[in-house]
Design a protein around this motif. Sequence first.
Motif, PDB file in Angstrom:
ATOM      1  N   LYS A   3       0.802  -1.216   0.000  1.00 10.40           N
ATOM      2  CA  LYS A   3       0.000   0.000   0.000  1.00 10.40           C
ATOM      3  C   LYS A   3       0.843   1.277   0.000  1.00 10.40           C
ATOM      4  O   LYS A   3       0.315   2.355  -0.142  1.00 10.40           O
ATOM      5  CB  LYS A   3      -0.923   0.015   1.225  1.00 10.40           C
ATOM      6  N   ASN A   4       2.147   1.135   0.196  1.00 10.85           N
ATOM      7  CA  ASN A   4       3.021   2.296   0.317  1.00 10.85           C
ATOM      8  C   ASN A   4       4.279   2.174  -0.538  1.00 10.85           C
ATOM      9  O   ASN A   4       5.390   2.374  -0.048  1.00 10.85           O
ATOM     10  CB  ASN A   4       3.419   2.487   1.785  1.00 10.85           C
ATOM     11  N   PRO A   5       4.125   1.852  -1.808  1.00 11.00           N
ATOM     12  CA  PRO A   5       5.318   1.684  -2.645  1.00 11.00           C
ATOM     13  C   PRO A   5       6.078   2.989  -2.796  1.00 11.00           C
ATOM     14  O   PRO A   5       5.496   4.073  -2.710  1.00 11.00           O
ATOM     15  CB  PRO A   5       4.745   1.228  -3.985  1.00 11.00           C
ATOM     16  N   GLY A   6       7.378   2.865  -2.979  1.00  9.14           N
ATOM     17  CA  GLY A   6       8.187   4.060  -3.132  1.00  9.14           C
ATOM     18  C   GLY A   6       9.559   3.741  -3.695  1.00  9.14           C
ATOM     19  O   GLY A   6       9.790   2.664  -4.226  1.00  9.14           O
ATOM     20  N   THR A   7      10.453   4.676  -3.519  1.00 11.10           N
ATOM     21  CA  THR A   7      11.796   4.544  -4.078  1.00 11.10           C
ATOM     22  C   THR A   7      12.871   4.394  -3.007  1.00 11.10           C
ATOM     23  O   THR A   7      14.055   4.458  -3.309  1.00 11.10           O
ATOM     24  CB  THR A   7      12.127   5.779  -4.940  1.00 11.10           C
ATOM     25  N   ASN A   8      12.447   4.179  -1.774  1.00 11.87           N
ATOM     26  CA  ASN A   8      13.385   4.061  -0.663  1.00 11.87           C
ATOM     27  C   ASN A   8      13.614   2.595  -0.311  1.00 11.87           C
ATOM     28  O   ASN A   8      12.677   1.873   0.027  1.00 11.87           O
ATOM     29  CB  ASN A   8      12.843   4.796   0.567  1.00 11.87           C
ATOM     30  N   PRO A   9      14.872   2.157  -0.384  1.00 13.31           N
ATOM     31  CA  PRO A   9      15.146   0.752  -0.084  1.00 13.31           C
ATOM     32  C   PRO A   9      14.831   0.406   1.360  1.00 13.31           C
ATOM     33  O   PRO A   9      14.932   1.247   2.254  1.00 13.31           O
ATOM     34  CB  PRO A   9      16.642   0.608  -0.359  1.00 13.31           C
ATOM     35  N   VAL A  10      14.441  -0.838   1.565  1.00 16.65           N
ATOM     36  CA  VAL A  10      14.189  -1.356   2.908  1.00 16.65           C
ATOM     37  C   VAL A  10      15.351  -2.285   3.237  1.00 16.65           C
ATOM     38  O   VAL A  10      15.637  -3.224   2.503  1.00 16.65           O
ATOM     39  CB  VAL A  10      12.852  -2.111   2.978  1.00 16.65           C
ATOM     40  N   ILE A  11      15.999  -1.989   4.348  1.00 18.99           N
ATOM     41  CA  ILE A  11      17.161  -2.773   4.760  1.00 18.99           C
ATOM     42  C   ILE A  11      16.841  -3.446   6.087  1.00 18.99           C
ATOM     43  O   ILE A  11      16.423  -2.794   7.043  1.00 18.99           O
ATOM     44  CB  ILE A  11      18.402  -1.865   4.908  1.00 18.99           C
ATOM     45  N   ILE A  12      17.029  -4.752   6.120  1.00 20.53           N
ATOM     46  CA  ILE A  12      16.810  -5.541   7.335  1.00 20.53           C
ATOM     47  C   ILE A  12      18.181  -5.779   7.966  1.00 20.53           C
ATOM     48  O   ILE A  12      19.102  -6.242   7.296  1.00 20.53           O
ATOM     49  CB  ILE A  12      16.144  -6.893   7.015  1.00 20.53           C
ATOM     50  N   TYR A  13      18.302  -5.462   9.234  1.00 19.15           N
ATOM     51  CA  TYR A  13      19.555  -5.676   9.950  1.00 19.15           C
ATOM     52  C   TYR A  13      19.355  -6.796  10.952  1.00 19.15           C
ATOM     53  O   TYR A  13      18.462  -6.745  11.790  1.00 19.15           O
ATOM     54  CB  TYR A  13      19.985  -4.396  10.668  1.00 19.15           C
ATOM     55  N   GLU A  14      20.187  -7.811  10.850  1.00 17.67           N
ATOM     56  CA  GLU A  14      20.132  -8.943  11.777  1.00 17.67           C
ATOM     57  C   GLU A  14      21.216  -8.734  12.835  1.00 17.67           C
ATOM     58  O   GLU A  14      22.418  -8.866  12.553  1.00 17.67           O
ATOM     59  CB  GLU A  14      20.362 -10.244  11.017  1.00 17.67           C
ATOM     60  N   ALA A  15      20.795  -8.380  14.028  1.00 21.16           N
ATOM     61  CA  ALA A  15      21.734  -8.017  15.093  1.00 21.16           C
ATOM     62  C   ALA A  15      22.656  -9.172  15.486  1.00 21.16           C
ATOM     63  O   ALA A  15      23.835  -8.964  15.754  1.00 21.16           O
ATOM     64  CB  ALA A  15      20.964  -7.521  16.314  1.00 21.16           C
ATOM     65  N   ALA A  16      22.134 -10.381  15.501  1.00 21.04           N
ATOM     66  CA  ALA A  16      22.933 -11.530  15.936  1.00 21.04           C
ATOM     67  C   ALA A  16      24.160 -11.753  15.055  1.00 21.04           C
ATOM     68  O   ALA A  16      25.233 -12.102  15.550  1.00 21.04           O
ATOM     69  CB  ALA A  16      22.068 -12.788  15.957  1.00 21.04           C
ATOM     70  N   THR A  17      24.000 -11.537  13.753  1.00 23.11           N
ATOM     71  CA  THR A  17      25.108 -11.750  12.822  1.00 23.11           C
ATOM     72  C   THR A  17      25.718 -10.448  12.322  1.00 23.11           C
ATOM     73  O   THR A  17      26.718 -10.471  11.613  1.00 23.11           O
ATOM     74  CB  THR A  17      24.634 -12.568  11.603  1.00 23.11           C
TER      75      THR A  17
END
Length: 55
Positions: A3-17
């Motif tokens: 519902k909110n498409p855009g041009t900003n990348p989504v970055i997932i950060y995995e704290a454990a690794t």
Amino acid sequence: MKKNPGTNPVIIYEAATRKKFVLAARYWLNDRVELATKISQLIGSENVVVKNENN
């Protein structure tokens, strides 16, 4: 996210690794404050970081 498409990348950060993963462009979001607020309410504000790379 659909519902909110855009041009900003989504970055997932995995704290454990300490690894970062960039989601595919189809999951990128707009940069509206309202969206960041909604995501913060869902997963906690400590888990959401919004960066403006243009400044």
